[in-house]
Design a protein around this motif. Structure first.
Motif, PDB file in Angstrom:
ATOM      1  N   THR A 209      16.725  12.328  22.961  1.00  0.00           N
ATOM      2  CA  THR A 209      17.652  12.745  24.027  1.00  0.00           C
ATOM      3  C   THR A 209      17.393  14.181  24.482  1.00  0.00           C
ATOM      4  OG1 THR A 209      19.362  13.679  22.573  1.00  0.00           O
ATOM      5  CG2 THR A 209      19.444  11.295  22.972  1.00  0.00           C
ATOM      6  N   LEU A 210      16.580  14.911  23.735  1.00  0.00           N
ATOM      7  CA  LEU A 210      16.343  16.321  24.069  1.00  0.00           C
ATOM      8  C   LEU A 210      15.198  16.439  25.067  1.00  0.00           C
ATOM      9  CD1 LEU A 210      16.692  17.732  20.437  1.00  0.00           C
ATOM     10  CD2 LEU A 210      18.415  17.710  22.244  1.00  0.00           C
ATOM     11  N   ASP A 211      15.439  15.934  26.272  1.00  0.00           N
ATOM     12  CA  ASP A 211      14.325  15.839  27.224  1.00  0.00           C
ATOM     13  C   ASP A 211      13.993  17.179  27.868  1.00  0.00           C
ATOM     14  OD1 ASP A 211      16.724  15.812  28.501  1.00  0.00           O
ATOM     15  OD2 ASP A 211      16.185  14.317  29.994  1.00  0.00           O
ATOM     16  N   ARG A 212      14.784  18.208  27.646  1.00  0.00           N
ATOM     17  CA  ARG A 212      14.401  19.520  28.154  1.00  0.00           C
ATOM     18  C   ARG A 212      13.920  20.432  27.027  1.00  0.00           C
ATOM     19  NH1 ARG A 212      17.308  22.993  30.875  1.00  0.00           N
ATOM     20  NH2 ARG A 212      19.381  22.321  30.255  1.00  0.00           N
ATOM     21  N   TRP A 213      13.395  19.825  25.981  1.00  0.00           N
ATOM     22  CA  TRP A 213      12.720  20.564  24.911  1.00  0.00           C
ATOM     23  C   TRP A 213      11.210  20.365  25.075  1.00  0.00           C
ATOM     24  CZ3 TRP A 213      14.631  21.214  19.318  1.00  0.00           C
ATOM     25  CH2 TRP A 213      15.980  21.582  19.295  1.00  0.00           C
ATOM     26  N   PRO A 214      10.410  21.354  24.629  1.00  0.00           N
ATOM     27  CA  PRO A 214       8.952  21.159  24.685  1.00  0.00           C
ATOM     28  C   PRO A 214       8.542  19.990  23.783  1.00  0.00           C
ATOM     29  CG  PRO A 214       9.503  23.459  24.201  1.00  0.00           C
ATOM     30  CD  PRO A 214      10.773  22.671  24.101  1.00  0.00           C
ATOM     31  N   TYR A 543      18.036  27.699  26.103  1.00  0.00           N
ATOM     32  CA  TYR A 543      17.837  28.518  24.907  1.00  0.00           C
ATOM     33  C   TYR A 543      16.382  28.981  24.939  1.00  0.00           C
ATOM     34  CZ  TYR A 543      18.723  29.740  19.950  1.00  0.00           C
ATOM     35  OH  TYR A 543      18.925  30.385  18.758  1.00  0.00           O
ATOM     36  N   ILE A 544      16.167  30.272  24.650  1.00  0.00           N
ATOM     37  CA  ILE A 544      14.810  30.819  24.748  1.00  0.00           C
ATOM     38  C   ILE A 544      14.494  31.595  23.478  1.00  0.00           C
ATOM     39  CG2 ILE A 544      13.227  32.247  26.109  1.00  0.00           C
ATOM     40  CD1 ILE A 544      15.112  31.965  28.478  1.00  0.00           C
ATOM     41  N   GLY A 545      13.341  31.324  22.892  1.00  0.00           N
ATOM     42  CA  GLY A 545      12.956  32.050  21.686  1.00  0.00           C
ATOM     43  C   GLY A 545      11.540  31.732  21.271  1.00  0.00           C
ATOM     44  N   GLY A 546      11.172  32.217  20.114  1.00  0.00           N
ATOM     45  CA  GLY A 546       9.799  32.082  19.640  1.00  0.00           C
ATOM     46  C   GLY A 546       9.537  30.719  19.014  1.00  0.00           C
ATOM     47  N   ILE A 547       8.291  30.290  19.095  1.00  0.00           N
ATOM     48  CA  ILE A 547       7.872  28.992  18.560  1.00  0.00           C
ATOM     49  C   ILE A 547       7.986  28.973  17.032  1.00  0.00           C
ATOM     50  CG2 ILE A 547       5.436  29.686  18.456  1.00  0.00           C
ATOM     51  CD1 ILE A 547       6.546  26.187  19.454  1.00  0.00           C
ATOM     52  N   GLU A 548       8.025  30.169  16.421  1.00  0.00           N
ATOM     53  CA  GLU A 548       8.112  30.211  14.946  1.00  0.00           C
ATOM     54  C   GLU A 548       9.417  29.593  14.437  1.00  0.00           C
ATOM     55  OE1 GLU A 548       8.034  32.771  16.986  1.00  0.00           O
ATOM     56  OE2 GLU A 548       9.440  34.357  16.393  1.00  0.00           O
ATOM     57  N   HIS A 549      10.395  29.420  15.327  1.00  0.00           N
ATOM     58  CA  HIS A 549      11.646  28.796  14.902  1.00  0.00           C
ATOM     59  C   HIS A 549      11.709  27.315  15.263  1.00  0.00           C
ATOM     60  CE1 HIS A 549      12.913  33.120  14.979  1.00  0.00           C
ATOM     61  NE2 HIS A 549      13.187  32.738  13.756  1.00  0.00           N
ATOM     62  N   GLY A 578      18.574  22.623  26.685  1.00  0.00           N
ATOM     63  CA  GLY A 578      17.257  23.055  27.165  1.00  0.00           C
ATOM     64  C   GLY A 578      16.689  24.098  26.216  1.00  0.00           C
ATOM     65  N   LEU A 579      15.425  23.929  25.876  1.00  0.00           N
ATOM     66  CA  LEU A 579      14.777  24.888  24.981  1.00  0.00           C
ATOM     67  C   LEU A 579      13.482  25.349  25.611  1.00  0.00           C
ATOM     68  CD1 LEU A 579      14.476  26.231  22.102  1.00  0.00           C
ATOM     69  CD2 LEU A 579      13.134  24.222  21.494  1.00  0.00           C
ATOM     70  N   PHE A 580      13.213  26.641  25.485  1.00  0.00           N
ATOM     71  CA  PHE A 580      11.923  27.152  25.929  1.00  0.00           C
ATOM     72  C   PHE A 580      11.368  28.073  24.839  1.00  0.00           C
ATOM     73  CE2 PHE A 580       8.916  29.888  28.027  1.00  0.00           C
ATOM     74  CZ  PHE A 580       8.202  28.981  28.775  1.00  0.00           C
ATOM     75  N   THR A 581      10.104  27.878  24.483  1.00  0.00           N
ATOM     76  CA  THR A 581       9.500  28.738  23.463  1.00  0.00           C
ATOM     77  C   THR A 581       8.440  29.612  24.112  1.00  0.00           C
ATOM     78  OG1 THR A 581       7.983  26.942  22.926  1.00  0.00           O
ATOM     79  CG2 THR A 581       9.911  27.185  21.533  1.00  0.00           C
ATOM     80  N   GLN A 582       8.695  30.914  24.092  1.00  0.00           N
ATOM     81  CA  GLN A 582       7.780  31.813  24.789  1.00  0.00           C
ATOM     82  C   GLN A 582       6.653  32.269  23.869  1.00  0.00           C
ATOM     83  OE1 GLN A 582      10.387  33.511  23.410  1.00  0.00           O
ATOM     84  NE2 GLN A 582       9.655  35.543  22.926  1.00  0.00           N
ATOM     85  N   SER A 661       0.410  35.810  32.860  1.00  0.00           N
ATOM     86  CA  SER A 661       0.326  34.743  31.865  1.00  0.00           C
ATOM     87  C   SER A 661       1.502  33.781  32.010  1.00  0.00           C
ATOM     88  CB  SER A 661       0.344  35.323  30.459  1.00  0.00           C
ATOM     89  OG  SER A 661      -0.823  36.035  30.236  1.00  0.00           O
ATOM     90  N   PRO A 662       1.262  32.483  31.835  1.00  0.00           N
ATOM     91  CA  PRO A 662       2.374  31.539  31.795  1.00  0.00           C
ATOM     92  C   PRO A 662       3.273  31.902  30.610  1.00  0.00           C
ATOM     93  CG  PRO A 662       0.248  30.386  31.837  1.00  0.00           C
ATOM     94  CD  PRO A 662      -0.038  31.827  31.629  1.00  0.00           C
ATOM     95  N   PRO A 663       4.576  31.776  30.780  1.00  0.00           N
ATOM     96  CA  PRO A 663       5.504  32.286  29.770  1.00  0.00           C
ATOM     97  C   PRO A 663       5.355  31.664  28.386  1.00  0.00           C
ATOM     98  CG  PRO A 663       6.656  31.036  31.478  1.00  0.00           C
ATOM     99  CD  PRO A 663       5.270  31.256  31.961  1.00  0.00           C
ATOM    100  N   GLU A 664       4.851  30.433  28.304  1.00  0.00           N
ATOM    101  CA  GLU A 664       4.722  29.808  26.983  1.00  0.00           C
ATOM    102  C   GLU A 664       3.457  30.276  26.260  1.00  0.00           C
ATOM    103  OE1 GLU A 664       4.554  28.327  29.826  1.00  0.00           O
ATOM    104  OE2 GLU A 664       2.768  27.041  29.935  1.00  0.00           O
ATOM    105  N   ARG A 665       2.576  30.967  27.004  1.00  0.00           N
ATOM    106  CA  ARG A 665       1.341  31.442  26.368  1.00  0.00           C
ATOM    107  C   ARG A 665       1.439  32.915  26.000  1.00  0.00           C
ATOM    108  NH1 ARG A 665      -3.841  29.489  29.767  1.00  0.00           N
ATOM    109  NH2 ARG A 665      -2.678  27.717  30.569  1.00  0.00           N
TER     110      ARG A 665
END
Length: 877
Positions: A209-214, A543-549, A578-582, A661-665
């Motif tokens: 159901t988390l379709d706005r997660w990477p 929600y925005i944060g690092g991929i380490e989490h 929604g989740l975004f990992t920068q 740079s694209p924000p996820e990179r």
RNA sequence: GCGGACGUGGCGGAAUGGUAUACGCAGCAGACUUAAAAUCUGCGGCCCACAAGGCAUGAGGGUUCGAUUCCCUCCGUCCGCACCA
């Protein structure tokens, strides 16, 4: 104004002060507009903010300011993940109290964040180390305990005998404590566990159901939960061979189809049967002790050889009473997965194959790949784990793997022994319960009391919070709470007799598992959450944060929200819609001749490309330009946000973070590009000034007609507006910034046109006014201070931070005539301009008159003409 | 070992089936200036003197009128998990 340089250092604090005074970023819970909750992962107060924070919080702020302009009631709060080990390390190393250290850091970092111009609601600030926060966490612990979501059980931990503390796996390096260097021991401790594994299936299912997660994060969580379907099988043992006449061994397998390829059984060194056998066999006892000495640290597990010890016990094959299998104790069997015992089928499992090859037990293939002759199919060094048909397997022969699994399960489920079926289908998860006990001071106290008579007694809710004592000493290793003279001693709430407080504190991941809920109403004192507020604000929209989490924090928060739901503190299961990992901020490194690193601030760069050389500013000594790495203290390749804000201003830093740079990179920090961002700040300031000059002569009323130049500008403005909106929604910040630059270029061209003509026509002046009133709101989310200054310079009396997003005039985005590229055999050769709604036949006719097409066709008729409406024409010759 | 992502000019990158190289950084040339900085203008994939043309999105193949984009094989880089039975 256009000939003055924009002075960020003077301007930025002025607008920050004004925003603050007017309280425009304070969010009301009873605002009737639709809600939007944007949240960045809150920082650990380590001392100073770093560039990673600047990137993270800039992205969140762009979303917050954009959504505010779009008419949403935006919640954009900030707080501090304030418990944790570094505060204790500071206490040990520098004799500062953890509380003092933490709050000083918070003050410094808050000032730094404010200098970035973030549109945060500081009225909702939370520090997790504050009793007004952890009081509610203790309350929820008690609620969860009552609801059966928490249990106390024994668990193996890494114990540092010198520091007298438990170490996390990543703190064990080569089997030694990271700080003390002492050899780490395995200890059994009774600890508190959150029963997250009860929710494994739900946590897994809901990922869909988390379709706005990477996708990457969703996949990582799926793998972490690690669902497998298998069979529990009860093997009979030959009681003559067992230590206490045990007659049965239960194993777990996902490959029941391979039962006829079984060659041995293996037990975990921690298995009760292994322990029992060891009592009667000294060599086995020694072997088990040796296994247990090895830590859980990954490096050791990787290198460890697969070792086994034959216990002498013999198991009976479930399909053949005359077939016995040797039972080994093996160092690679985990007690806490399945039943801690397996059967080994070496032909189809590499690990089992390695084991039999070492102990000479042989193997029999039972799955034969399609196209292979079963008679010649042999396994030597490489196990076969692919598809195929069953062979050498009696009643299973010829079946597929899936059918064979099912056939074995059906037959064994049907047999009973002692009123229980011999086998049972079972789903297993890799996910373990979440151990939250930490033998540390600087954490949330676990609110229970140990009484000799009553056992474990919860602290009554009216006695919360259980606060940390402040008079503590860090002069000795171990947990200061444990040796505090009085804190621990307390009367049992049930019987009144002297009892002891729990001295363990909670894992800091607990603190961060619900702060997003507390932000929705941080003022309420008698409960963790106000239900109407938490239910209306959650889930977090972005929600925005690092991929380490990606795994721990996000999975724990998902579990905790479910637990809060059960305990009545929230009405939903998934906290983050929604989740975004920068990506990280990286920088090249500079290595001095003595092998140590120099900081970017100490280095001067000359030349370009292959000629780039770096020298030390102080001595002129040449330093080697090294690889690009994550900014870190150890590589000394950090850039201090304060320095950048001081030199260029926050807007430049913010713009840089979103550029290129694209924000996820990962983004590479370079001095040249910071200057490029800074140049653009100045350019916008000049451009708005020039546009304002041109717009002065604009008529009040919108002209009925626009000339070609004015129309071109209007199209550029509305086109940019439409594209920038879309790109912010998709968080494609780098593309968004390119659009803004292109629009600025178009505005510069228009200004140039006007100055070449000597004066502006009324339609152009009006269009220029419109363009400026679109440009400033467009870059406001990224560069809010410059935007306020420009907005005021344009004569607006309102704040841009409170201005609505401009409206797109859709008609301007539609062209009357369109120019289509014309391809011949897929290669672009010409263009054709046709009316927007031209018929296929007309377009085709127009295309066939083009010189390039005639030449390519050499007088012949085309094989085919493909017309893609509004896009392209392709002529197949 | 298992799983995943990525690979485009000198560099960061854009384009997710339809004009490859948008936008920027660096570079080169020019204007302004006594000069510099700043600013502005112009040029920038490769081959070919030019043009015409040809070749280029890690390599090779496939699907398609058309592929950076979809499929297969390989190479390289990065990430996650890993005695999970």
């Amino acid at each position: 104004m256009s000939n003055e340089r924009y002075n960020a250092r003077e301007t930025e604090p002025r607008w920050q002060k004004l925003w603050d005074e007017r309280g425009i970023f304070a969010t009301k819970n009873d605002d009737p507009r639709p809600k939007y909750y944007v949240l960045e992962m809150f920082p650990y107060p380590s001392g100073r903010i770093h560039m990673g924070h600047v990137r993270n919080y800039t992205m969140g702020d762009v979303v917050a300011r954009y959504k505010r302009a779009m008419g949403f009631n935006v919640l954009h709060p900030m707080g501090w993940d304030a418990f944790g080990m570094p505060a204790e390390n500071a206490a040990i190393e520098r004799k500062v109290h953890p509380k003092t250290w933490t709050y000083e850091n918070i003050a410094t970092m808050k000032k730094q964040l404010k200098s970035m111009g973030l549109s945060l609601d500081w009225a909702r600030e939370i520090a997790t180390c504050d009793p007004s926060y952890y009081k509610h966490q203790q309350r929820m612990f008690l609620d969860f305990l009552k609801a059966g979501l928490i249990e106390r059980k024994q668990s193996k931990v890494n114990w540092d005998p010198v520091d007298q503390t438990v170490l996390a796996n990543e703190q064990v390096i080569d089997g030694r404590g990271w700080r003390s260097g002492a050899e780490v021991e395995q200890r059994e401790l009774t600890q508190w566990f959150f029963r997250i594994s009860d929710y494994a299936q739900d946590l897994l299912d809901s990922i869909d159901t988390l379709d706005r997660w990477p996708d990457k994060v969703r996949l990582m969580q799926r793998n972490w939960i690690g669902r497998s379907e298998g069979l529990l099988v009860r093997f009979m043992l030959d009681p003559k061979t067992t230590p206490n006449s045990e007659s049965e061994l239960e194993i777990y397998t996902t490959r029941p189809d391979t039962l006829f390829g079984a060659k041995f059984m293996a037990l975990s060194p921690d298995h009760p049967l292994a322990a029992a056998a060891a009592k009667k066999n000294q060599k086995l006892a020694a072997f088990i002790a040796e296994c247990k000495k090895h830590g859980t640290a990954q490096e050791i597990i990787d290198k460890a050889e697969k070792l086994g010890f034959d216990t002498g016990i013999r198991a009976v094959h479930p399909f053949d009473p005359n077939w016995t299998l040797p039972v080994y104790v093996a160092n690679f069997i985990l007690m806490d997965y399945g039943t801690g015992a397996i059967f080994g089928c070496p032909a189809h499992d590499q690990r089992d194959l390695d084991f039999v090859n070492k102990y000479g037990l042989g193997n029999v293939p039972v799955v034969c790949p399609e196209g292979q002759d079963p008679k010649t199919f042999v396994i030597t060094d490489t196990a076969y784990d692919g598809d195929g048909r069953m062979v050498n397997s009696r009643f299973l022969d010829g079946m597929t793997i899936a059918d064979a699994k099912d056939a074995v399960a059906k037959r064994l489920e049907g047999e009973t022994r002692g009123n229980r079926p011999v086998a049972q289908r079972q789903v297993n998860f890799r996910l373990r319960d979440w151990g939250i006990s930490r033998q540390r001071y600087w954490g949330c106290p676990i609110p229970v009391i140990h009484c000799d008579d009553c056992g474990v007694v919860p602290v009554p809710v009216k006695n919360l919070p259980v606060t940390l004592p402040e008079d503590i000493e860090f002069d000795r290793p171990g947990n200061p709470l444990d040796r505090h003279p009085t804190w621990k001693n307390v009367a049992c709430p049930q019987c009144g007799k002297p009892a002891r407080r729990e001295t363990d504190t909670m894992d800091t991941f607990v603190d961060s598992s619900w702060y997003f809920a507390r932000f929705t109403n941080p003022w309420i004192e008698n409960a963790p959450t106000e239900r109407k507020d938490v239910d209306s604000w959650l889930p977090v929209d972005q929600y925005i944060g690092g991929i380490e989490h990606a795994i721990l924090h996000l999975l724990y928060s998902r579990f905790f929200t479910r637990a809060m739901n059960v305990a009545g503190h929230a009405g939903l299961k998934e906290p983050f819609a929604g989740l975004f990992t920068q990506g990280m901020v990286v920088h090249e490194t500079y290595r001095k001749t003595d092998g140590t690193f120099a900081t970017p601030a100490e280095v001067k760069i000359d030349g370009a490309g292959d000629q780039r050389r770096a020298t030390l500013l102080a001595t002129g000594e040449e330093v080697e330009i090294g690889s690009i790495e994550k900014m870190s203290k150890s590589k000394r390749n950090t850039v201090d946000p304060d320095d950048i804000i001081e030199t260029y201003g926050a807007d430049t830093a913010r713009w840089f973070m979103l550029s290129d740079s694209p924000p996820e990179r990962d983004v590479i920090w370079t001095e040249e590009r910071v200057q490029g961002a800074s140049r653009f700040v100045q350019r916008l300031w000049r451009l708005v000034g020039e546009a304002h000059e041109v717009a002065k002569s604009a008529p009040k009323e919108r002209p009925a007609e626009f000339g070609a130049a004015a129309l071109k500008l209007r199209k550029a403005a509305h086109g940019a507006l439409a594209r920038v909106s879309g790109d912010i929604e998709k968080l494609h910040f780098n593309v968004c910034l390119a659009q803004i630059r292109e629009f600025a270029n178009a505005m510069s061209d228009a200004v140039e046109t006007v100055s070449a003509a000597g004066q502006a026509t009324p339609d152009m002046a009006w269009a220029m006014r419109e363009a400026a009133d679109i440009l400033v709101p467009l870059f406001h989310p990224m560069m809010p201070h410059l935007a306020e200054e420009c907005w005021a310079a344009l004569g607006h009396k309102t704040l841009i931070a409170q201005a609505p997003w401009p409206q797109v005039e859709g008609a301007l985005l539609v062209e009357d005539t369109i120019t289509l590229p014309v391809q011949i055999n897929g290669k672009k050769r010409a263009d054709v301009t046709v009316p927007r709604d031209a018929a296929h036949a007309d377009i085709e006719a127009a295309v066939l008159t083009l010189d390039a097409v005639k030449k390519a066709l050499e007088g012949k008729a085309p094989k085919k003409v493909i017309v893609v409406p509004q896009r392209i024409v392709n002529v197949v010759a």
